[in-house]
Design an enzyme around this catalytic site. Structure first.
Site, mmCIF file in Angstrom:
data_model
loop_
_atom_site.group_PDB
_atom_site.id
_atom_site.type_symbol
_atom_site.label_atom_id
_atom_site.label_comp_id
_atom_site.label_asym_id
_atom_site.label_seq_id
_atom_site.Cartn_x
_atom_site.Cartn_y
_atom_site.Cartn_z
ATOM 1 N N GLY A 66 0.648 -1.331 -0.074
ATOM 2 C CA GLY A 66 -0.009 0.031 -0.084
ATOM 3 C C GLY A 66 0.825 1.236 -0.233
ATOM 4 N N GLY A 124 -0.628 4.364 0.454
ATOM 5 C CA GLY A 124 -1.246 5.533 1.102
ATOM 6 C C GLY A 124 -0.499 5.999 1.840
ATOM 7 N N PHE A 125 -0.964 7.017 2.908
ATOM 8 C CA PHE A 125 -0.337 7.561 3.921
ATOM 9 C C PHE A 125 0.507 6.885 4.533
ATOM 10 C CE2 PHE A 125 -3.706 10.671 2.970
ATOM 11 C CZ PHE A 125 -2.928 11.750 2.440
ATOM 12 N N GLY A 126 -0.062 5.687 5.263
ATOM 13 C CA GLY A 126 0.515 4.957 5.998
ATOM 14 C C GLY A 126 1.930 4.204 5.647
ATOM 15 N N VAL A 131 -1.696 -8.026 -3.843
ATOM 16 C CA VAL A 131 -1.165 -8.995 -2.768
ATOM 17 C C VAL A 131 -2.337 -9.917 -2.604
ATOM 18 C CG1 VAL A 131 -0.790 -9.752 -0.494
ATOM 19 C CG2 VAL A 131 0.338 -7.984 -1.625
ATOM 20 N N GLU A 162 -18.707 17.664 1.953
ATOM 21 C CA GLU A 162 -17.695 18.445 0.900
ATOM 22 C C GLU A 162 -18.333 18.306 -0.597
ATOM 23 O OE1 GLU A 162 -13.419 18.495 3.252
ATOM 24 O OE2 GLU A 162 -14.048 16.857 2.148
ATOM 25 N N ASP A 217 -6.249 2.541 8.100
ATOM 26 C CA ASP A 217 -7.436 2.088 8.099
ATOM 27 C C ASP A 217 -7.685 0.814 8.099
ATOM 28 O OD1 ASP A 217 -7.984 4.825 7.250
ATOM 29 O OD2 ASP A 217 -8.471 4.454 5.396
ATOM 30 N N GLN A 261 -4.091 11.129 9.433
ATOM 31 C CA GLN A 261 -3.228 11.505 10.660
ATOM 32 C C GLN A 261 -2.842 10.056 11.206
ATOM 33 O OE1 GLN A 261 -0.962 13.450 11.771
ATOM 34 N NE2 GLN A 261 -1.444 14.919 9.856
#
Length: 463
Positions: free
Chosen positions: A9, A11-13, A77, A172, A309, A326
């Site tokens: 992944g 993403g942010f992590g 994966v 939004e 997540d 975050q």
């Protein structure tokens, strides 16, 4: 041989874990299903024509080009062998295996339809670039098709936009569609009045942005209603089809005719969480997230970290940490620190401590809400904070500059820089589902041709 870290992944992590290991004595293999890192909080701006997909999705290889200990690979994966310490990956038309000493799993989340997956055909979520581009085509296409209608009821259906879920994404999205209808598009059509578009925001809970607290929630709802959004809380969606949506509330069951629906109501862990759970014996919660130890590793498997997540980890208040950027960023850095401590022979197992930097959501241009510690902001001040925070976390200088330019066009003026929408964007998802995996079909066709004609002389095709 150097310590092998496999990260699933981008993403942010995953990305922040990799960056934190840039000087570590490790070899990193990053496996991701796309060639880009996605800044998901701004996807709704891609869907509503403010930003291009490139501004929220920089190429992974460009982001990590100066980090020499990373090997980037495209793929998904399929399985984890915890005994052999390998991951099996399906790439585009090719399968491969990667060995690891430490595994970091940060594959994000998928859209949840709460057991009604058939809703996805008519109400796309907001989890990928594909989703955002499809919604852009549907939203702008709706005004174009409405302009061709002669039946007033058909015009109304095409000009009714329903957003399910009144969290930050749904709020939004509703605000920006309202801006489109009331600021950007009026005067551009001869036979319809975009001002008459209905934007309906639905949530089963009793408040908009319910995690922000009563004060900010009430302000957000008032602002949404001020710009023309119909807010319906305590309303449950019970049916979705091509021409409308059915809801239940204290008023009973009701059908809302709408050709454009957006699903922003829930998230679930990706299928990889189930596969990893089966391989390790780790438990999952109702949303499929994995229950991890306090240091974000899986029980009995200190070599496997699950982040962002995908993890279920209680915060200081005893409730699971939220699925926000975050949490992913900080848990990624924590995992990297644990790996470096382990390689240095230091004690590990320190618990992950999340520092809540607050929550932000925009309502419309120059209007937002912000919950930062004990500080509660709304209106223009909160909007300025929102701009600053999102610019800070946008990856790449070029992305920041172009984002500012496009925000100026949209917020100071009335234009939208990215209004191009195509049939391919609107219908490609359904077409691919009907056609099947293109790489699998191509491989099967090639194999059939190489082995000679089948039956009546035509190559065998697979769905």
């Amino acid at each position: 041989m150097r310590h092998r870290v496999v990260v699933v992944g981008a993403g942010f992590g995953g990305l922040f874990a990799i960056k934190a290991l840039r000087r570590a004595d490790v070899d990193i293999t990053l496996i991701n299903g796309t060639a880009y890192h996605l800044f998901q909080p701004l996807l709704y701006q891609v869907a509503t024509g403010i930003l291009s997909e490139g501004e929220v999705a920089p190429p992974i290889r460009e982001v990590l080009k100066r980090q020499k200990n990373v090997d980037v690979r495209l793929g998904w994966v399929q399985a984890v062998d915890v005994e052999a310490k390998t991951v099996s990956v399906a790439g585009p038309g090719i399968d491969y295996t990667v060995e690891y000493d430490t595994l970091i799993v940060a594959a994000g989340a998928s859209q949840s339809y709460f057991g009604n997956d058939e809703f996805a055909d008519h109400a796309p979520g907001m989890k990928s670039i594909d989703d955002a581009l499809e919604l852009r085509a549907r939203i702008f296409g709706a005004f174009e098709v409405a302009d061709l209608q002669t039946d007033p009821e058909a015009v109304e259906r095409w000009l009714t936009f329903v957003i399910v879920g009144a969290g930050p994404t749904g709020t939004e999205m509703a605000g920006q569609i309202a801006e489109l209808a009331h600021r950007t598009l009026p005067g551009q059509y001869r036979r319809i009045d975009p001002h008459k578009a209905r934007i309906i925001l639905i949530d089963a809970l009793g408040a908009v942005l319910n995690t922000f607290g009563d004060r900010l929630s009430s302000r957000a709802q008032r602002q949404l209603e001020k710009i023309g959004v119909e807010v319906r809380v305590n309303t449950k969606v019970v049916g979705v089809d091509s021409t409308g949506i059915e809801v239940e509330s204290e008023r009973g069951r009701e059908r809302i005719g709408s050709m454009t629906k957006v699903w922003a109501a829930g998230v679930a862990a990706p299928p990889l969480a189930t596969k990893l759970s089966e391989a390790t014996g780790a438990k999952t919660d109702r949303a499929g997230r994995m229950l991890v130890e306090k240091d974000t590793t899986l029980p009995g498997h200190p070599e496997i970290f699950v982040l962002g997540d995908m993890m279920n980890l209680a915060g200081e208040d005893g409730r699971p940490l939220p699925g926000v950027a975050q949490v992913a960023i900080q848990s990624g850095r924590h995992a990297a620190d644990q790996i470096k401590r382990r390689l240095a022979g230091k004690e590990t197992g320190q618990p992950f401590k999340y520092f809540d930097k607050g929550s932000l959501a925009t309502i419309s241009r120059f209007s937002a809400v912000a919950s930062i510690g004990k500080l509660r902001l709304s209106g223009f001040t909160a909007w300025v904070v929102w701009v600053a925070v999102h610019l800070f976390y946008l990856v790449g200088f070029k992305n920041r500059v172009t984002a500012v330019l496009h925000w100026a066009v949209s917020f100071l003026g009335r234009g939208r820089s990215e209004r191009v929408a195509t049939q391919q964007q609107a219908f490609a998802r359904q077409a691919i589902r009907a056609y099947g995996d293109p790489f699998r079909r191509e491989t099967a066709d090639r194999a059939a041709m190489e082995s000679g004609p089948a039956g009546d002389g035509e190559a065998t095709r697979v769905p």
